[in-house]
Write a protein that holds these residues in place. Structure first.
Motif: not given
Length: 394
Positions: A33, A322, A338-339, A344
């Protein structure tokens, strides 16, 4: 009696006891991160999502009422959830007391005219002589620290040094206001705390006629699964007789799948928005209420996550949101992918999910803001409880 130093230390953070394997896993996630955030700061990422424009303004859930002249004293004020709700319901603010220093900055910045006592020296309720408020307060309101009764707080109850019900009772019994309002987590209704409630709340506040009830934040337009218990007490039984439990103002449309009398009853009420709709995100064919927002003051130190459980992780994921690495602004959230290309969150978004309007600005670092939001009563819930208390006292 716990020392103010020990209470202060444990009110803001607790030791996080995990296995070495889990610790290594968290370190790996943290490193990934951090590197991703550094790349975002350097402009190496192309924003995946536009800066969102929310559709929900929580101010519309609690229209400002005229001053009703009823004087309210706030204990354990935190980020101001109860205080804001009472303020919008027309109560006159007498003073606020809060142990965590950053909360004082939040309250002062939003209401410069309020009398706010904050920090271990000025906001520690264990050191206050409440006689100074006799005759000056009509309602004492507050949320004694909930960790002693929450699952996250290990539910130690009376054995938890953060248990401040005794101090709340001392203030009420000394000042003798016309009424009190206390809020806490649903865990307090666990059968294991039945004796605690009877002995240390009901019996200690014997001069008051008390009603306790459960409130769902989503019943009042807050887009979150958040259940809390309220204790409302009146010195005069005739005031209690006039008190009505807050009636839901909204319905949760996603729970109504078939035509029924409940549908007809709810037709006259607006639907509580799902998180994506509330935050102004695109329609992906699925929306839902947010899982219960956690406090950044509990669990892992300095966390910037609102994730409360593994089940919550799936719920956020289903909505394409996320819940970790919340950012200080929507612009920064947009620049930090974000993943799974999920959206986000920013602290403003989290505030809306909790029922705080954007004109209520929080002070502090991101984890401190999330701590204040997650610890707070949803302001629209406080507002409707306060409105009904005012009607009973009128």
């Amino acid at each position: 009696m716990p020392t103010k130093q020990s209470v202060y230390k444990n009110s803001s953070r607790r030791e996080y006891d995990i296995s070495n394997e889990k610790r290594d896993e968290y370190r790996k996630i943290s490193t990934e991160s951090r590197l991703a955030k550094q790349a975002a700061v350097q402009g190496l990422h192309k924003p995946l999502h536009k800066v969102n424009q929310p559709n929900l303004d929580p101010n519309t859930l609690m229209p400002q009422l005229e001053n009703n002249g009823i004087r309210a004293l706030s204990l354990f004020s935190g980020g101001g959830g109860l205080d804001l709700g009472f303020d919008r319901a027309g109560f006159h603010h007498v003073a606020s007391y809060e142990l965590i220093p950053i909360c004082k900055h939040t309250l002062n910045s939003n209401r410069p005219n309020w009398e706010v006592h904050g920090g271990p020296d000025d906001g520690d309720v264990t050191n206050i002589d409440w006689k100074q408020y006799i005759g000056l307060v009509d309602v004492v309101q507050g949320g004694p620290p909930c960790q002693p009764f929450s699952i996250a707080g290990e539910q130690k109850g009376l054995d938890d040094e953060r248990n401040m019900w005794g101090e709340f009772n001392r203030a009420v019994n000394t000042i003798k206001p016309r009424a009190f309002v206390a809020e806490n987590v649903m865990g307090l209704l666990n059968p294991k705390f039945q004796d605690f409630v009877k002995k240390y709340i009901i019996d200690e506040l014997a001069d008051y006629h008390i009603v306790k009830f459960e409130v769902h934040a989503s019943d009042f337009g807050v887009p979150q699964i958040r259940r809390r218990v309220f204790f409302v007490g009146f010195r005069n039984p005739s005031d209690l007789a006039k008190f009505e439990l807050p009636e839901p103002t909204h319905y949760k449309g996603h729970l109504l799948s078939k035509k029924s009398s409940h549908d007809l009853f709810s037709a006259n009420k607006p639907k509580t928005m799902g998180v994506r709709e509330a935050l102004g995100l695109s329609n992906i064919g699925f929306d839902n209420l947010a899982p219960t927002i956690r406090s950044g003051f509990t669990g892992k130190r300095n966390t910037t996550s609102v994730l409360n459980s593994s089940a919550g992780q799936k719920s956020w994921g289903d909505m394409g949101i996320w819940p970790n690495g919340v950012q200080s602004s929507r612009q920064k959230a947009s620049e930090f992918p974000a993943k799974n290309k999920h959206f986000r969150l920013s602290i403003s978004d989290v505030g809306i999910i909790q029922g705080f309007p954007e004109d209520w600005q929080f002070s502090g670092a991101v984890y401190q803001v999330l701590g204040q939001i997650g610890n707070s009563v949803a302001p629209p819930v406080a507002y409707h409880v306060a409105k009904n208390v005012a009607k009973a006292l009128s």
